[in-house]
Design a protein around this motif. Structure first.
Motif, PDB file in Angstrom:
ATOM      1  N   ALA A  41       0.808  -1.226   0.000  1.00  0.00           N
ATOM      2  CA  ALA A  41       0.000   0.000   0.000  1.00  0.00           C
ATOM      3  C   ALA A  41       0.846   1.284   0.000  1.00  0.00           C
ATOM      4  CB  ALA A  41      -0.975   0.025   1.174  1.00  0.00           C
ATOM      5  N   GLU A  42       2.132   1.158  -0.312  1.00  0.00           N
ATOM      6  CA  GLU A  42       2.965   2.350  -0.439  1.00  0.00           C
ATOM      7  C   GLU A  42       3.684   2.311  -1.781  1.00  0.00           C
ATOM      8  OE1 GLU A  42       4.218   2.685   4.290  1.00  0.00           O
ATOM      9  OE2 GLU A  42       5.718   2.960   2.712  1.00  0.00           O
ATOM     10  N   GLY A  43       4.169   3.469  -2.229  1.00  0.00           N
ATOM     11  CA  GLY A  43       4.975   3.493  -3.433  1.00  0.00           C
ATOM     12  C   GLY A  43       6.386   3.004  -3.154  1.00  0.00           C
ATOM     13  N   PRO A  44       7.133   2.643  -4.191  1.00  0.00           N
ATOM     14  CA  PRO A  44       8.531   2.225  -4.003  1.00  0.00           C
ATOM     15  C   PRO A  44       9.367   3.365  -3.418  1.00  0.00           C
ATOM     16  CG  PRO A  44       7.740   1.672  -6.212  1.00  0.00           C
ATOM     17  CD  PRO A  44       6.731   2.581  -5.608  1.00  0.00           C
ATOM     18  N   LEU A 103      12.276   3.862 -16.464  1.00  0.00           N
ATOM     19  CA  LEU A 103      12.939   2.818 -15.689  1.00  0.00           C
ATOM     20  C   LEU A 103      12.311   1.478 -16.046  1.00  0.00           C
ATOM     21  CD1 LEU A 103      13.048   4.487 -12.138  1.00  0.00           C
ATOM     22  CD2 LEU A 103      14.941   4.222 -13.745  1.00  0.00           C
ATOM     23  N   PHE A 105      11.788  -2.195 -14.681  1.00  0.00           N
ATOM     24  CA  PHE A 105      11.821  -2.862 -13.385  1.00  0.00           C
ATOM     25  C   PHE A 105      11.805  -4.378 -13.514  1.00  0.00           C
ATOM     26  CE2 PHE A 105      11.197   0.319 -10.052  1.00  0.00           C
ATOM     27  CZ  PHE A 105      10.804   1.432 -10.780  1.00  0.00           C
ATOM     28  N   LYS A 107      10.547  -7.918 -11.446  1.00  0.00           N
ATOM     29  CA  LYS A 107       9.257  -8.210 -10.834  1.00  0.00           C
ATOM     30  C   LYS A 107       9.314  -8.271  -9.316  1.00  0.00           C
ATOM     31  CE  LYS A 107       6.956 -10.034 -14.810  1.00  0.00           C
ATOM     32  NZ  LYS A 107       6.019 -11.017 -15.378  1.00  0.00           N
TER      33      LYS A 107
ATOM     34  N   TYR B  35       3.706   4.967 -13.886  1.00  0.00           N
ATOM     35  CA  TYR B  35       3.941   3.543 -14.004  1.00  0.00           C
ATOM     36  C   TYR B  35       2.677   2.781 -13.624  1.00  0.00           C
ATOM     37  CZ  TYR B  35       8.940   4.441 -14.364  1.00  0.00           C
ATOM     38  OH  TYR B  35      10.176   4.878 -14.783  1.00  0.00           O
ATOM     39  N   GLN B  37       1.440  -0.909 -12.112  1.00  0.00           N
ATOM     40  CA  GLN B  37       1.895  -2.128 -11.444  1.00  0.00           C
ATOM     41  C   GLN B  37       0.763  -3.132 -11.379  1.00  0.00           C
ATOM     42  OE1 GLN B  37       3.078  -1.935  -7.290  1.00  0.00           O
ATOM     43  NE2 GLN B  37       4.327  -3.772  -7.498  1.00  0.00           N
ATOM     44  N   GLY B  40       0.885  -9.589 -12.622  1.00  0.00           N
ATOM     45  CA  GLY B  40       1.466 -10.378 -13.706  1.00  0.00           C
ATOM     46  C   GLY B  40       2.618  -9.694 -14.423  1.00  0.00           C
ATOM     47  N   GLN B  41       2.512  -8.399 -14.631  1.00  0.00           N
ATOM     48  CA  GLN B  41       3.505  -7.670 -15.428  1.00  0.00           C
ATOM     49  C   GLN B  41       4.482  -6.853 -14.596  1.00  0.00           C
ATOM     50  OE1 GLN B  41       3.820  -8.102 -18.717  1.00  0.00           O
ATOM     51  NE2 GLN B  41       2.167  -9.584 -18.525  1.00  0.00           N
ATOM     52  N   LEU B  43       6.004  -3.678 -12.586  1.00  0.00           N
ATOM     53  CA  LEU B  43       5.969  -2.222 -12.791  1.00  0.00           C
ATOM     54  C   LEU B  43       6.338  -1.911 -14.234  1.00  0.00           C
ATOM     55  CD1 LEU B  43       7.703  -1.125  -9.529  1.00  0.00           C
ATOM     56  CD2 LEU B  43       5.811   0.157 -10.498  1.00  0.00           C
ATOM     57  N   PHE B  45       6.518   1.125 -17.313  1.00  0.00           N
ATOM     58  CA  PHE B  45       6.568   2.550 -17.619  1.00  0.00           C
ATOM     59  C   PHE B  45       5.460   2.937 -18.577  1.00  0.00           C
ATOM     60  CE2 PHE B  45       8.328   6.624 -18.375  1.00  0.00           C
ATOM     61  CZ  PHE B  45       8.445   6.829 -19.730  1.00  0.00           C
ATOM     62  N   LEU B  88      -2.329  -0.885  -9.788  1.00  0.00           N
ATOM     63  CA  LEU B  88      -1.854   0.236  -8.981  1.00  0.00           C
ATOM     64  C   LEU B  88      -1.108   1.174  -9.921  1.00  0.00           C
ATOM     65  CD1 LEU B  88      -1.394   1.466  -6.103  1.00  0.00           C
ATOM     66  CD2 LEU B  88       0.778   0.203  -6.071  1.00  0.00           C
ATOM     67  N   LEU B  90       1.262   4.310 -10.323  1.00  0.00           N
ATOM     68  CA  LEU B  90       2.242   5.049  -9.537  1.00  0.00           C
ATOM     69  C   LEU B  90       2.799   6.213 -10.330  1.00  0.00           C
ATOM     70  CD1 LEU B  90       4.037   1.901  -8.185  1.00  0.00           C
ATOM     71  CD2 LEU B  90       3.031   3.625  -6.700  1.00  0.00           C
ATOM     72  N   PHE B 102       8.660   8.158  -5.639  1.00  0.00           N
ATOM     73  CA  PHE B 102       7.340   7.668  -5.983  1.00  0.00           C
ATOM     74  C   PHE B 102       6.296   8.119  -4.970  1.00  0.00           C
ATOM     75  CE2 PHE B 102       7.676   4.668  -9.509  1.00  0.00           C
ATOM     76  CZ  PHE B 102       9.043   4.526  -9.622  1.00  0.00           C
ATOM     77  N   SER B 104       2.350   7.154  -3.330  1.00  0.00           N
ATOM     78  CA  SER B 104       1.793   5.909  -2.790  1.00  0.00           C
ATOM     79  C   SER B 104       0.883   5.195  -3.775  1.00  0.00           C
ATOM     80  CB  SER B 104       1.022   6.200  -1.501  1.00  0.00           C
ATOM     81  OG  SER B 104       1.910   6.673  -0.517  1.00  0.00           O
TER      82      SER B 104
END
Lengths: 115, 111
Positions: A41-44, A103, A105, A107, B35, B37, B40-41, B43, B45, B88, B90, B102, B104
């Motif tokens: 529930a937070e961003g990275p 960026l 990422f 998984k 981004y 999230q 399956g995939q 994060l 862009f 999600l 972001l 980032f 939340s």
């Protein structure tokens, strides 16, 4: 085609020991690498980064190692603490500026620190 | 120092509807990236805006669009929502594109 791979979905480490998280990449154009930590529930949250001109960068308990010939990087956390339990993402980009594709990422690896 | 603020935090929409998500970057940051999230995939862009111009775009259909205002705040729009758009979303801001902070995120559920 996954250009950044974190092959371990989860990792369990005892408190006080070293945690080693691994990341492999396939795009030889990547020249800037980052590690992010994410709680539910937070961003990275940015942890540490490394440019391809270096092979090691250290910040407190966190050290990132880059092996360009193997296209591999790793994050070492020493000593591991309960608050380190989170999902860790490896990210890469072409140039520090995020490049044309932002960026890229992996998984993520869910790190669990056991007391 | 205020962080990256995304609103709303949660959203439920119906298939076929459209949605607009908002992102307020850290003061002084002119670059805003989005981004998606999903389990399956991971994060992925979506796009990046800098000084009100889209600078980069990821591999997403044209239903996904965005814009940036003169105060660097950014909005993302998804039209004709599909179930697979549940994710999600972001937003990340940066001053010099070397370090991204980032928010939340906005949890979008399409039913």
């Amino acid at each position: 085609d996954q250009q950044v791979k974190q092959n371990s979905p989860s990792l369990s480490v005892q408190e006080g020991r070293i945690s080693i998280l691994n990341c492999d990449y396939t795009n030889s154009m990547f020249d800037y690498f980052l590690w992010y930590k994410k709680y539910p529930a937070e961003g990275p949250t940015f942890l540490i980064s490394i440019s391809s001109i270096k092979d090691k960068n250290e910040d407190g308990r966190f050290t990132v190692f880059l092996n360009k010939s193997a296209k591999h990087l790793s994050l070492h956390i020493v000593p591991s603490q309960p608050g380190d339990s989170a999902v860790y993402f490896c990210a890469a980009s072409v140039s520090a500026g995020g490049g044309a594709d932002g960026l890229t990422f992996g998984k993520g690896t869910h790190l669990i620190i056991q007391p | 120092k205020a962080g990256v603020t995304q609103t709303p935090r949660y959203l439920i929409k119906t298939r076929g509807q459209q949605v607009t998500l908002s992102c307020s970057p850290i003061s002084g940051h002119r670059s805003v990236s989005w981004y998606q999230q999903t389990p399956g995939q991971g994060l992925q862009f979506l796009f990046e805006y800098f000084s009100e111009t889209q600078r980069n775009k990821g591999n997403f259909p044209g239903r996904f669009s965005g814009r940036q205002f003169s105060n660097s705040r950014s909005e993302m729009n998804v039209s004709t929502l599909e179930l697979g758009d549940s994710a999600l979303y972001l937003c990340a801001s940066s001053r010099d594109r070397a370090g991204y902070t980032f928010g939340s995120g906005t949890r979008l559920t399409v039913v």
